[in-house]
Design a protein around this motif. Structure first.
Motif, PDB file in Angstrom:
ATOM      1  N   LYS A 127     -81.088  -2.446  -4.801  1.00 52.22           N
ATOM      2  CA  LYS A 127     -80.762  -3.435  -5.834  1.00 52.22           C
ATOM      3  C   LYS A 127     -81.873  -4.474  -5.979  1.00 52.22           C
ATOM      4  O   LYS A 127     -82.220  -4.884  -7.092  1.00 52.22           O
ATOM      5  CB  LYS A 127     -79.430  -4.110  -5.490  1.00 52.22           C
ATOM      6  N   GLU A 128     -82.432  -4.897  -4.852  1.00 59.90           N
ATOM      7  CA  GLU A 128     -83.512  -5.882  -4.901  1.00 59.90           C
ATOM      8  C   GLU A 128     -84.758  -5.303  -5.566  1.00 59.90           C
ATOM      9  O   GLU A 128     -85.420  -5.966  -6.372  1.00 59.90           O
ATOM     10  CB  GLU A 128     -83.854  -6.346  -3.483  1.00 59.90           C
ATOM     11  N   ASP A 179     -84.819  -2.814  -7.753  1.00 64.96           N
ATOM     12  CA  ASP A 179     -84.503  -2.677  -9.184  1.00 64.96           C
ATOM     13  C   ASP A 179     -84.726  -4.005  -9.905  1.00 64.96           C
ATOM     14  O   ASP A 179     -85.314  -4.049 -10.993  1.00 64.96           O
ATOM     15  CB  ASP A 179     -83.052  -2.240  -9.371  1.00 64.96           C
ATOM     16  N   ARG A 180     -84.240  -5.076  -9.303  1.00 62.74           N
ATOM     17  CA  ARG A 180     -84.364  -6.401  -9.916  1.00 62.74           C
ATOM     18  C   ARG A 180     -85.832  -6.832 -10.020  1.00 62.74           C
ATOM     19  O   ARG A 180     -86.270  -7.346 -11.054  1.00 62.74           O
ATOM     20  CB  ARG A 180     -83.571  -7.418  -9.098  1.00 62.74           C
ATOM     21  N   ASP A 181     -86.590  -6.597  -8.946  1.00 62.67           N
ATOM     22  CA  ASP A 181     -88.002  -6.981  -8.946  1.00 62.67           C
ATOM     23  C   ASP A 181     -88.794  -6.216  -9.997  1.00 62.67           C
ATOM     24  O   ASP A 181     -89.596  -6.795 -10.745  1.00 62.67           O
ATOM     25  CB  ASP A 181     -88.618  -6.732  -7.566  1.00 62.67           C
ATOM     26  N   SER A 230     -90.928  -9.615  -9.284  1.00 67.88           N
ATOM     27  CA  SER A 230     -90.534 -10.469 -10.398  1.00 67.88           C
ATOM     28  C   SER A 230     -91.096 -11.872 -10.178  1.00 67.88           C
ATOM     29  O   SER A 230     -90.690 -12.557  -9.232  1.00 67.88           O
ATOM     30  CB  SER A 230     -89.004 -10.523 -10.503  1.00 67.88           C
ATOM     31  N   ASN A 255     -85.255  -0.615 -18.085  1.00 68.71           N
ATOM     32  CA  ASN A 255     -84.139   0.330 -18.012  1.00 68.71           C
ATOM     33  C   ASN A 255     -83.649   0.826 -19.366  1.00 68.71           C
ATOM     34  O   ASN A 255     -82.681   1.590 -19.422  1.00 68.71           O
ATOM     35  CB  ASN A 255     -82.983  -0.320 -17.249  1.00 68.71           C
ATOM     36  N   ALA A 264     -87.736  -4.682 -12.697  1.00 65.13           N
ATOM     37  CA  ALA A 264     -87.323  -5.051 -14.057  1.00 65.13           C
ATOM     38  C   ALA A 264     -87.943  -6.388 -14.448  1.00 65.13           C
ATOM     39  O   ALA A 264     -88.413  -6.565 -15.577  1.00 65.13           O
ATOM     40  CB  ALA A 264     -85.807  -5.116 -14.149  1.00 65.13           C
ATOM     41  N   GLY A 265     -87.958  -7.332 -13.501  1.00 65.16           N
ATOM     42  CA  GLY A 265     -88.561  -8.632 -13.773  1.00 65.16           C
ATOM     43  C   GLY A 265     -90.056  -8.539 -13.977  1.00 65.16           C
ATOM     44  O   GLY A 265     -90.632  -9.249 -14.821  1.00 65.16           O
ATOM     45  N   ASP A 305     -87.716  -4.051 -21.630  1.00 66.05           N
ATOM     46  CA  ASP A 305     -86.646  -3.703 -20.696  1.00 66.05           C
ATOM     47  C   ASP A 305     -86.983  -2.385 -20.013  1.00 66.05           C
ATOM     48  O   ASP A 305     -86.999  -1.329 -20.646  1.00 66.05           O
ATOM     49  CB  ASP A 305     -85.319  -3.595 -21.460  1.00 66.05           C
TER      50      ASP A 305
END
Length: 267
Positions: free
Chosen positions: A137-138, A140-142, A57, A156, A144-145, A154
């Motif tokens: 979690k990290e 997933d966040r990266d 991200s 997801n 998505a960003g 998006d």
């Protein structure tokens, strides 16, 4: 043959599934290293930037930096050039968004329950479950960003895919069978019209990546759109000299593809 795009949650356990699908249908698999090998041919720092930006991200500053914009344009061009070859599996990186509306593309996403993902990550990375959960979690966040920065979409949102496969509920054998059957069905939709639509998108991406990564041109706002009548180049330039340079370069890159220049001067 049809084209397969595979998006996945980290730890969803699809490696063997992907290998079986590729082997069954004799499909090539375009992964990170395949992409980096092509980006390396661009020279300069593009491979270094690709390794730094890939599936991470970007900060608000990086998102608007020339290096990230250039990498994003190159990545999309590479993915679409592989899609033109058919018989291919594209590994994530927003390939499902690039191929939206292409009839012979089958765009899927793999998910899995978090507990199962943590278990796989812990085993693969040789870490405890708490650390594995943080990694999941990290990541997933990266990812998505990364998708939001690249496409404004998006990752997801399950509506962005043709099918969702939950590896916690469906066996690997069932998934391989279902995906293989779906690809064979999609192959019937591989028409000259669909191929031409894809060819135009690939041409637009190729021209955009060449222009936006040319340091002599430096156009901070530029896009190439594929339409039914040809390609349209949009952008903002500072002066008549820059306009002429971009116009000449774009027409040369377009070859025989009809190209409309729609550049505006910065107020």
């Amino acid at each position: 043959m049809a084209i397969l795009t595979m998006s996945r949650q980290f730890g969803s356990g699809i490696r063997k599934i992907r290998q079986r699908i590729a082997t069954t249908l004799n499909y090539a698999y375009v992964d990170k290293e395949s992409i980096l090998n092509e980006i390396r041919t661009r020279g300069g720092k593009w491979e270094q930037w690709a390794r730094e930006f890939d599936q991470t991200s970007p900060s608000i500053w990086e998102k608007h930096d020339w290096s990230f914009k250039g990498f994003a344009a190159i990545l999309q061009s590479v993915l679409l050039s592989h899609a033109l070859r058919d018989n291919v599996i594209l590994a994530g990186r927003g390939s499902n968004f690039l191929l939206e509306g292409i009839p012979h593309a089958y765009r899927i996403r793999f998910i899995a329950p978090m507990d199962q993902r943590i278990e796989r990550i812990a085993e693969w990375k040789s870490v405890d479950r708490k650390t594995a959960a943080l990694i999941a979690k990290e990541t997933d966040r990266d990812r998505a960003g990364f998708i939001n920065a690249q496409y404004g979409k998006d990752l997801n949102d399950l509506r962005n895919y043709d099918a969702i496969y939950d590896t916690g509920k469906i066996s690997a054998d069932e998934i391989v069978t279902q995906v293989t059957e779906a690809l064979l069905a999609r192959d019937k939709l591989n028409t000259p019209e669909g191929q031409e639509l894809l060819r135009m998108r690939a041409a637009a991406a190729r021209i955009k990546s060449a222009l936006i990564t040319d340091p002599q041109l430096y156009v901070p706002t530029l896009d190439v759109e594929s339409t039914e009548s040809g390609l349209v180049l949009h952008g903002i330039v500072h002066n008549a000299k820059q306009y002429k340079l971009i116009e000449e370069a774009a027409q040369l890159l377009a070859r025989k593809v009809p190209l409309t220049i729609n550049l505006r001067f910065r107020a």
